[in-house]
Each structure stands twice: as structure tokens, then as C-alpha cells.
Design an enzyme around this catalytic site. Structure first.
Site, mmCIF file in Angstrom:
data_model
loop_
_atom_site.group_PDB
_atom_site.id
_atom_site.type_symbol
_atom_site.label_atom_id
_atom_site.label_comp_id
_atom_site.label_asym_id
_atom_site.label_seq_id
_atom_site.Cartn_x
_atom_site.Cartn_y
_atom_site.Cartn_z
ATOM 1 N N ASN A 13 0.937 -1.258 0.002
ATOM 2 C CA ASN A 13 -0.002 -0.066 0.163
ATOM 3 C C ASN A 13 0.770 1.397 0.044
ATOM 4 O O ASN A 13 1.407 1.648 0.918
ATOM 5 C CB ASN A 13 -0.869 0.031 1.354
ATOM 6 N N ASN A 67 -7.335 10.139 0.759
ATOM 7 C CA ASN A 67 -7.353 9.168 -0.385
ATOM 8 C C ASN A 67 -6.995 9.753 -1.691
ATOM 9 O O ASN A 67 -6.805 11.429 -1.787
ATOM 10 C CB ASN A 67 -8.669 8.671 -0.515
ATOM 11 N N CYS A 76 -5.697 4.741 8.502
ATOM 12 C CA CYS A 76 -5.211 3.751 7.467
ATOM 13 C C CYS A 76 -4.134 3.130 8.271
ATOM 14 O O CYS A 76 -3.091 3.495 8.426
ATOM 15 C CB CYS A 76 -4.669 4.913 6.344
ATOM 16 N N ASN A 156 -12.690 3.685 10.413
ATOM 17 C CA ASN A 156 -13.469 3.672 8.988
ATOM 18 C C ASN A 156 -14.377 2.704 8.809
ATOM 19 O O ASN A 156 -14.063 1.462 9.296
ATOM 20 C CB ASN A 156 -12.064 4.063 8.116
ATOM 21 N N ASN A 190 -15.400 0.562 2.764
ATOM 22 C CA ASN A 190 -14.421 -0.246 2.160
ATOM 23 C C ASN A 190 -15.177 -1.641 2.033
ATOM 24 O O ASN A 190 -15.835 -1.994 3.014
ATOM 25 C CB ASN A 190 -13.288 -0.301 3.069
ATOM 26 N N GLU A 207 -11.319 -0.262 -1.862
ATOM 27 C CA GLU A 207 -10.990 0.972 -0.853
ATOM 28 C C GLU A 207 -11.659 2.148 -1.340
ATOM 29 O O GLU A 207 -11.646 2.511 -2.237
ATOM 30 C CB GLU A 207 -9.526 0.918 -0.738
ATOM 31 N N ARG A 208 -12.589 2.680 -0.285
ATOM 32 C CA ARG A 208 -13.219 3.859 -0.328
ATOM 33 C C ARG A 208 -12.354 4.880 -0.862
ATOM 34 O O ARG A 208 -11.322 5.127 -0.163
ATOM 35 C CB ARG A 208 -13.967 4.165 0.888
ATOM 36 N N CYS A 216 -4.991 -2.824 2.080
ATOM 37 C CA CYS A 216 -5.575 -2.053 2.679
ATOM 38 C C CYS A 216 -5.468 -2.278 4.338
ATOM 39 O O CYS A 216 -6.056 -3.587 4.759
ATOM 40 C CB CYS A 216 -7.125 -1.890 2.278
ATOM 41 N N GLY A 217 -4.751 -1.734 4.963
ATOM 42 C CA GLY A 217 -4.170 -2.106 6.178
ATOM 43 C C GLY A 217 -5.578 -2.235 7.275
ATOM 44 O O GLY A 217 -5.856 -3.116 8.062
#
Length: 305
Positions: A13, A67, A76, A156, A190, A207-208, A216-217
Site C-alpha cells: 500500500n 485518499n 489507514c 473507518n 471499504n 477501498e473507499r 488496505c491495512g
């Protein structure tokens, strides 16, 4: 203005990371910087923009993440490891409490995931599975999918489902539905499809604000928690979580606190001439490459095969 940055990645990422502690750009300007620097067709590219920000009485430093579409995420976790490393190096510490947009996280240096791979542990939560916290304004059965989802706020928003095999077309279709900000989930979410591979998890995420991403962590953290809550892995047990970018180690406790350990790799140090008022980029200069870190991560990923 000229901005110094480090290109970095956590589990594939990737982001430009800026030490913003002494910078005074407003949110709209940072959004334009994010769209310019994270543009895959631009001179840098990334899944978003990371900012190391000043701390306060309760936090050594902070993190903001924008983002690639300019929207700001609550957290994130792949990016958090990179920001944590930058904060450690700036302050000369090995552990810290970090201020996020709407929450806090504990971060610390950890034994190398593989030789030469700088590794950071992040502890976040407790995560919520309350639909209101995730931003869902109805029942999950109203999603345009027959699959069963677990909703998780990390904080998130995440929608996680377990599949025999990831169907990327199906994942993208559901992710694009969420990207429209429908009445069911107006803040978007997400979306992750997760395969059980023996004791391990493989996660694929739309991912959003980004789209289909190799890593995506926070989605990996949400997937570990969802797997524990649904009895697929034991709560309190460490599991390996794979994605197209690499892997992390994860553990979800019964209190819904999630620990993720993974790489925080720095690839090069650079600076960019950019106009925050317009987002126009005039020049990018690479000052130093960190090829040893790139090779170490490449060797670690190759060993997984």
C-alpha cells in the site's frame, strides 16, 4: 511551494509521506496535493497521501491520510506504520500514542518481519460492529448482494464477507455501488472479500476513495476481527493475513482491540514543486533512493511464493 516527501509503503500500500508538522495548508489545499501526488498517471503515484502531524498532550504525534480522490480517511493502518516510523525517527522514540482523525492508536517498533524489513506494530480499537458506527442506515440485507457481511468500524467503515474464491468483478461491482454514497451507506465503505487459506486469511479490498487496491491495512484488521467474531479463527490468536501486496501479522482480542504488525518500508526521499491552490505539479526531484529496503521487501514477498 516545494514540499519534501518520502515514498513509502506498507504491505504494498504505497504513499507519498510528508512531514506536515510545520506546514499550514488548509484541508482543501491538502486534498488538492493528495489528488496530484497520488495520481497514478502523475509523477509520483500512490494510494493516497500521508501526513505526519503535530501531537498534543496525549499524543507524541498525529497522522492524517487523504485518499487519492482527495477525501480524508479516519485511519489507514498500512499508512499508520509508515507515519509511525517517520515519527519515531523525528522524535528519537521507539513507541508512541498517535492521534488519528477520530481516534487514537498505539504504535511501536517490532522485530523484523523478514531480514532488512523495518516492522511496526499498531494497536487500534476497540472496533465497533454497530451499524450506526459503520454508517449503515438500514439492514445489511439491503446490499445488492446475497452474501453475508460483517460491518466493522476501525473506525473507518468496512464491509467484510468470506468467500471460497475472490471474484474481483463481483467485488468491484459492490465497491462501486458503495462509492456512489447510496442511502443505505451515504458515507461510503471499504468492501473486502476474504478467503480462508488454512489458518491464514487472504484479503482483497475495494477501498473507499481509491478503488481496487493491492493492500488496505484497516481492511486486514477488520477482516481479522470479522473472522474471529464469526468463529473462523480464534479470538486472541495471531494469524497471517495475505494480500496482493504482501502480508501482515494480525490478532483480534475478545474486547475487539486489533493488533497488526507489518512492514514500514521507505523507498526514496524526494521533493516536489506544487501549487496547493491548483494542485499543479511542476517538478519532482529524487534526492536519495533506499534500494536496500526495496530489495529486502522484494525478497520477503518472493519467499512467500
Amino acid at each position: 511551494m516545494r514540499l519534501a516527501f518520502t515514498k513509502c509503503h506498507g504491505s504494498g500500500n504505497d504513499f507519498p509521506l510528508i512531514d506536515a508538522r510545520a506546514l499550514a495548508l488548509d484541508d482543501a489545499e491538502w486534498a488538492r496535493v493528495a489528488r496530484a501526488l497520488a495520481d497514478r498517471d502523475g509523477p509520483v503515484g500512490g494510494d493516497g497521501l500521508l501526513l505526519l502531524t503535530a501531537g498534543d498532550d496525549a499524543h507524541a504525534f498525529g497522522m492524517r491520510m487523504f485518499n487519492s480522490d482527495g477525501s480524508e480517511a479516519e485511519t489507514c493502518l498500512n499508512g499508520l506504520r509508515c507515519v509511525a516510523r517517520a515519527g519515531f525517527e523525528a522524535l528519537g522514540v521507539d513507541a508512541a500514542r498517535v492521534k488519528l482523525k477520530t481516534s487514537s492508536a498505539e504504535v511501536a517498533r517490532e522485530a523484523e518481519l523478514a531480514p532488512g524489513v523495518v516492522t511496526v506494530r499498531t494497536v487500534v480499537g476497540p472496533a465497533s460492529t454497530d451499524l450506526a458506527d459503520v454508517g449503515v442506515r438500514g439492514a445489511l440485507s439491503e446490499l445488492p448482494s446475497a452474501r453475508a457481511f460483517t460491518a466493522v468500524a476501525m473506525p473507518n467503515p468496512h464491509l467484510v464477507t468470506f468467500v471460497e474464491q475472490v471474484d474481483e468483478a463481483e467485488l468491484v461491482a459492490l465497491g462501486e455501488y458503495c462509492e456512489t454514497g447510496p442511502a443505505l451507506i451515504p458515507g461510503r465503505a471499504n468492501v473486502s472479500f476474504v478467503e480462508l487459506r488454512g489458518p491464514d486469511l487472504f484479503v482483497r479490498t475495494f477501498e473507499r476513495g481509491v478503488g481496487l487496491t493491492d493492500s488496505c491495512g484497516s481492511a486486514m484488521a477488520a477482516s481479522v476481527l470479522a473472522a474471529g467474531l464469526t468463529g473462523r479463527v480464534p479470538l486472541g490468536a495471531e494469524v497471517r493475513v495475505f494480500n496482493k501486496g504482501g502480508l501482515v501479522r494480525g490478532c483480534a482480542a475478545a474486547d475487539r482491540v486489533v493488533t497488526i504488525s507489518g512492514n514500514a518500508s521507505f523507498l526514496y526521499d524526494a521533493s516536489v514543486e506544487i501549487d496547493p491552490a491548483t494542485g499543479s505539479v511542476a517538478e519532482v526531484t529524487i534526492h536519495a533512493r533506499r534500494d536496500d529496503e526495496a530489495r529486502a521487501w522484494g525478497a520477503a514477498v518472493a519467499a512467500l511464493a
